[in-house]
Design a protein around this motif. Structure first.
Motif, PDB file in Angstrom:
ATOM      1  N   SER A   3       0.815  -1.214   0.000  1.00  0.00           N
ATOM      2  CA  SER A   3       0.000   0.000   0.000  1.00  0.00           C
ATOM      3  C   SER A   3       0.848   1.264   0.000  1.00  0.00           C
ATOM      4  CB  SER A   3      -0.921   0.013   1.227  1.00  0.00           C
ATOM      5  OG  SER A   3      -0.150  -0.004   2.429  1.00  0.00           O
ATOM      6  N   VAL A   4       2.173   1.122  -0.011  1.00  0.00           N
ATOM      7  CA  VAL A   4       3.073   2.275   0.079  1.00  0.00           C
ATOM      8  C   VAL A   4       3.457   2.752  -1.319  1.00  0.00           C
ATOM      9  CG1 VAL A   4       5.322   3.100   0.865  1.00  0.00           C
ATOM     10  CG2 VAL A   4       3.961   1.597   2.325  1.00  0.00           C
ATOM     11  N   LEU A  14       3.629  18.360   3.952  1.00  0.00           N
ATOM     12  CA  LEU A  14       4.617  18.805   4.932  1.00  0.00           C
ATOM     13  C   LEU A  14       4.204  18.574   6.393  1.00  0.00           C
ATOM     14  CD1 LEU A  14       6.047  22.024   3.237  1.00  0.00           C
ATOM     15  CD2 LEU A  14       6.882  19.668   3.158  1.00  0.00           C
ATOM     16  N   PRO A  15       2.953  18.864   6.808  1.00  0.00           N
ATOM     17  CA  PRO A  15       2.616  18.577   8.215  1.00  0.00           C
ATOM     18  C   PRO A  15       2.761  17.099   8.581  1.00  0.00           C
ATOM     19  CG  PRO A  15       1.025  20.097   7.262  1.00  0.00           C
ATOM     20  CD  PRO A  15       1.866  19.592   6.123  1.00  0.00           C
ATOM     21  N   SER A  16       2.311  16.208   7.697  1.00  0.00           N
ATOM     22  CA  SER A  16       2.435  14.773   7.953  1.00  0.00           C
ATOM     23  C   SER A  16       3.899  14.347   7.944  1.00  0.00           C
ATOM     24  CB  SER A  16       1.641  13.992   6.907  1.00  0.00           C
ATOM     25  OG  SER A  16       1.786  12.605   7.083  1.00  0.00           O
ATOM     26  N   ALA A  72      -1.349   4.238   1.744  1.00  0.00           N
ATOM     27  CA  ALA A  72      -2.792   4.358   1.510  1.00  0.00           C
ATOM     28  C   ALA A  72      -3.583   3.792   2.675  1.00  0.00           C
ATOM     29  CB  ALA A  72      -3.169   3.648   0.216  1.00  0.00           C
ATOM     30  N   GLY A  73      -2.997   2.832   3.370  1.00  0.00           N
ATOM     31  CA  GLY A  73      -3.672   2.259   4.526  1.00  0.00           C
ATOM     32  C   GLY A  73      -3.668   3.156   5.744  1.00  0.00           C
ATOM     33  N   GLU A  74      -2.903   4.221   5.700  1.00  0.00           N
ATOM     34  CA  GLU A  74      -2.834   5.199   6.789  1.00  0.00           C
ATOM     35  C   GLU A  74      -3.340   6.555   6.286  1.00  0.00           C
ATOM     36  OE1 GLU A  74      -1.932   4.716   9.882  1.00  0.00           O
ATOM     37  OE2 GLU A  74      -1.238   2.635   9.724  1.00  0.00           O
ATOM     38  N   ASP A  75      -4.394   6.524   5.470  1.00  0.00           N
ATOM     39  CA  ASP A  75      -4.977   7.755   4.907  1.00  0.00           C
ATOM     40  C   ASP A  75      -3.935   8.583   4.176  1.00  0.00           C
ATOM     41  OD1 ASP A  75      -7.531   7.181   5.923  1.00  0.00           O
ATOM     42  OD2 ASP A  75      -7.010   8.026   7.878  1.00  0.00           O
TER      43      ASP A  75
END
Length: 296
Positions: A3-4, A14-16, A72-75
């Motif tokens: 999923s990466v 940038l915040p993430s 994608a699995g972590e929004d």
């Protein structure tokens, strides 16, 4: 199915990315902390803002060198990053990492491959941790790993010499500073100088027959980048930075070609220790020079 995704960084990442960076480097600092050193503290709110501001500068200046890994699995949260920049004939890696729980899955290799493709064969440099997997990847990519030292402690002010021949830096100094960079590391810092000048104190040599400069971070209480044409000027600049320090200070990114800095630190009664590597490819060890962790 994995999923990466590894893709070019965007401003909205940038915040993430900052949150991932803060967690990753806090864990790394904890694992490498020496018993005699203060407890590691999480990145401050102001430090987080500075990190995002610096990454935004990289994105605006050379966006093709900025990459993230998102899950994608972590929004679609950022779980890894490789931020690199080309400056003339030199490439540098400003920051790089993958969250611990994602390591060992080839994500770091994919990020590094993207950043190195941007280098397009340029000589390069960056500051490396001692992480075994990372150093193995760097060496396989053709980088020589030069051990670094750091010196920490409170300056014994009775040791401070009288230093003459220095002055505060000005915007008109940046041209000769870039030429000096070219002599020492193969290319100038270009737009990085203007960025640092807006945020840090700049001290330069008055005598341009013996050019040199140092950026001093009053908040972090240390010199963050220093370059000079010969060791005596470099030592004067480092003494000036140490004289401006209050409480604990740090002199880092000291390679074996820069023992002039070790001599100053020992004379000031600082303690010496080992600290990662300066990774170099296609270029000699810069000296007299103390690299910046952010702008190399």
């Amino acid at each position: 199915m994995d999923s990466v995704q590894v893709r070019p960084a965007r401003e909205e990442d940038l915040p993430s990315a900052e949150r991932a960076s803060a967690v990753l480097f806090f864990e790394a600092d904890q694992s490498s902390r020496r018993v005699s050193e203060p407890e590691v503290q999480p990145r401050s709110e102001s430090g987080s803002k500075q990190w995002i501001e610096r990454m935004r500068f990289y994105l605006e200046t050379d966006p093709a060198g900025c990459w993230v890994a998102v899950d994608a699995g972590e929004d679609n949260g950022v779980i890894g990053f490789a931020i690199s920049q080309n400056r003339g004939r030199v490439w540098y890696l400003a920051t790089y990492g993958v969250l611990t729980r994602y390591q060992g899955r080839g994500i770091g290799r994919r990020l590094m491959d993207a950043a190195l493709a941007h280098a397009d064969g340029r000589p390069g440099l960056f500051s490396s941790s001692v992480h075994p997997g990372a150093t193995r990847r760097y060496r396989r990519a053709g980088f020589l790993l030069h051990p670094q030292m750091r010196m920490v402690g409170t300056v014994d002010r009775s040791t401070l010499p009288v230093v003459k021949g220095l002055r505060e830096g000005r915007p008109e100094d940046l041209d000769w500073m870039d030429r000096l960079d070219g002599r020492i590391r193969g290319a100038g810092h270009g737009p990085d100088h203007a960025y640092m000048l807006d945020r840090l104190r700049l001290v330069v040599s008055e005598d341009l027959r013996r050019p040199g400069y140092a950026y001093v971070d009053d908040e972090e209480n240390r010199a963050v980048l220093l370059a000079a044409a010969e060791p005596r000027t470099a030592q004067d600049l480092l003494w000036e930075a140490l004289a401006a320090s209050r409480g604990d200070t740090l002199v880092n990114c000291i390679t074996t070609a820069n023992h002039w800095a070790v001599d100053v630190g020992l004379a000031a009664r600082l303690d010496i220790g080992q600290e990662g590597y300066l990774a170099l490819r296609g270029m000699p060890e810069p000296a007299p020079y103390l690299a910046s962790g952010h702008f190399l």
